[in-house]
Design a protein around this motif. Structure first.
Motif, PDB file in Angstrom:
ATOM      1  N   PHE A   5       0.857  -1.265  -0.070  1.00 18.63           N
ATOM      2  CA  PHE A   5      -0.010  -0.005  -0.054  1.00 18.63           C
ATOM      3  C   PHE A   5       0.702   1.247  -0.075  1.00 18.63           C
ATOM      4  N   HIS A   6       2.093   1.267  -0.212  1.00 19.20           N
ATOM      5  CA  HIS A   6       2.772   2.336  -0.189  1.00 19.20           C
ATOM      6  C   HIS A   6       4.355   2.361  -0.962  1.00 19.20           C
ATOM      7  N   THR A   7       3.980   2.624  -2.357  1.00 18.37           N
ATOM      8  CA  THR A   7       5.187   2.770  -3.207  1.00 18.37           C
ATOM      9  C   THR A   7       5.194   4.094  -3.990  1.00 18.37           C
ATOM     10  N   HIS A   8       6.329   4.435  -4.567  1.00 21.70           N
ATOM     11  CA  HIS A   8       6.497   5.541  -5.446  1.00 21.70           C
ATOM     12  C   HIS A   8       7.134   5.021  -6.841  1.00 21.70           C
ATOM     13  N   ILE A   9       6.761   5.780  -7.771  1.00 22.59           N
ATOM     14  CA  ILE A   9       7.394   5.736  -9.114  1.00 22.59           C
ATOM     15  C   ILE A   9       7.262   7.201  -9.765  1.00 22.59           C
ATOM     16  N   VAL A 112      -5.913  10.080  -2.320  1.00 23.00           N
ATOM     17  CA  VAL A 112      -4.664  11.364  -2.663  1.00 23.00           C
ATOM     18  C   VAL A 112      -3.775  11.081  -1.709  1.00 23.00           C
ATOM     19  N   LYS A 113      -2.570  11.532  -2.023  1.00 17.42           N
ATOM     20  CA  LYS A 113      -1.361  11.763  -1.224  1.00 17.42           C
ATOM     21  C   LYS A 113      -0.834  12.899  -0.844  1.00 17.42           C
ATOM     22  N   LEU A 114      -0.849  13.150   0.767  1.00 18.62           N
ATOM     23  CA  LEU A 114      -0.033  14.459   1.107  1.00 18.62           C
ATOM     24  C   LEU A 114       1.072  14.174   1.706  1.00 18.62           C
ATOM     25  N   ALA A 178       0.689   7.083   7.120  1.00 21.91           N
ATOM     26  CA  ALA A 178       1.803   6.170   6.647  1.00 21.91           C
ATOM     27  C   ALA A 178       2.917   5.895   7.855  1.00 21.91           C
ATOM     28  N   HIS A 179       3.701   4.997   7.652  1.00 23.79           N
ATOM     29  CA  HIS A 179       4.717   4.943   8.617  1.00 23.79           C
ATOM     30  C   HIS A 179       4.321   4.552  10.155  1.00 23.79           C
ATOM     31  N   MET A 180       3.225   4.015  10.237  1.00 21.15           N
ATOM     32  CA  MET A 180       2.358   3.505  11.277  1.00 21.15           C
ATOM     33  C   MET A 180       2.184   4.965  12.075  1.00 21.15           C
ATOM     34  N   SER A 230       5.702  -0.951   1.827  1.00 26.18           N
ATOM     35  CA  SER A 230       7.200  -1.243   1.841  1.00 26.18           C
ATOM     36  C   SER A 230       8.019   0.487   1.696  1.00 26.18           C
ATOM     37  N   ASP A 231       7.343   1.436   1.023  1.00 21.71           N
ATOM     38  CA  ASP A 231       7.736   2.538   0.683  1.00 21.71           C
ATOM     39  C   ASP A 231       9.009   2.447  -0.288  1.00 21.71           C
ATOM     40  N   SER A 232       8.687   1.540  -1.196  1.00 21.82           N
ATOM     41  CA  SER A 232       9.681   1.087  -2.303  1.00 21.82           C
ATOM     42  C   SER A 232       9.793   2.485  -3.138  1.00 21.82           C
TER      43      SER A 232
HETATM   44 ZN   LIG Z   1       6.900   7.136   0.939  1.00 20.66          ZN
END
Ligand SMILES: [Zn+2]
Length: 270
Positions: A5-9, A112-114, A178-180, A230-232
């Motif tokens: 549930f947490h990746t970036h491209i 959306v991401k903030l 994110a990140h707990m 993961s925050d990949s």
């Molecule tokens: Zn991230």
């Protein structure tokens, strides 16, 4: 099954340069010897998904100036597929924020991401709260970077306590901390956020969040509100799995975190 549930491209044409800029503070933090786990492109994320048995990745774009919003959301729409769930981006304070949210919703993106650190906005400020509220009306989730961010100087813009303030005016059911809920501020997560209606993802906590404290937060918060992440490309897509497997959870509890909660949140059937 595994849902990250947490990746970036990034779009292919800016991926190399963007990765160079973002890798620098990460490498400094990690003591110089650090290589990201993908090159930041969609095709390399897909390679990582195959290698790490990830079935679905949620990609979260970070808008760092209002003028990027349209092109970033265009890119998000272009990558959405069966195995890539795209969130859109928005910059708190941008004049057309309401239209941006309508467009995101109409085009079928899930949220959306903030990033309050990269966007220099306090999570409990009116500009952010109105985005969270409107997103809730539209059925959109809001994934929020919480806690300290590597490479960002104080002041902090989204501590667990500030996020708790937000819950005075919104339900919190569409928020993903994110990140707990507070990177590197774990005790405040336990104190201010555990047990609230928000969702939390476990991205980038391996090696930082002590396992006994993590288990206490899980217990107080409810396993049904924890998402795998993961925050990949900053961590391998299987690192969080190693962490999860070491916590002593039951198989059923692990399945909730690995994919069942995500299927519910994303309204997907398998
Ligand atoms: Zn991230």
């Amino acid at each position: 099954m595994l849902i990250d549930f947490h990746t970036h491209i990034f779009p292919d044409k800016i991926a190399k340069k963007t990765m160079e800029i973002l890798t620098k503070p990460m490498a400094e933090y990690k003591g110089g010897n650090y290589t990201p786990y993908t090159n930041g492109t969609l095709s390399d994320l897909k390679r990582s998904m195959r290698e790490n048995n990830v079935d679905i990745s949620v990609v979260l774009p970070v808008v760092t100036s209002p003028k990027q919003t349209a092109s970033i959301n265009e890119f998000a729409r272009s990558v959405a597929s069966d195995d890539i769930i795209a969130f859109g981006g928005i910059y708190p304070g941008q004049k057309d924020w309401e239209d941006v949210l309508y467009n995101i919703s109409e085009s079928g993106l899930k949220g959306v991401k903030l990033h309050p650190e990269f966007q220099s906005c306090y999570v409990d400020s009116p500009d952010v709260i109105k985005i969270i509220k409107k997103a809730e009306d539209l059925g959109l989730y809001v994934s929020i970077h919480t806690g300290t961010s590597i490479g960002c100087a104080p002041p902090l813009h989204c501590s667990p306590k500030m996020l708790r303030n937000v819950l005075r005016v919104v339900s919190g059911e569409n928020i993903i901390g994110a990140h707990m809920g507070g990177w590197d501020l774990w005790e405040d997560t336990e104190r201010y956020l555990a047990g609230t209606p928000i969702l939390m993802d476990i991205s980038f906590v391996r090696g930082y969040l002590p396992k006994d404290l993590c288990m206490r937060i899980f217990e107080k918060h409810g396993i049904d509100k924890i998402l795998y992440g993961s925050d990949s490309p900053w961590e391998s897509q299987s690192d969080s799995l190693t962490y999860l497997n070491d916590l002593g959870l039951s198989l059923d509890e692990k399945d909730l975190i690995k994919y069942k909660n995500a299927l519910r949140v994303l309204d997907l059937k398998v």
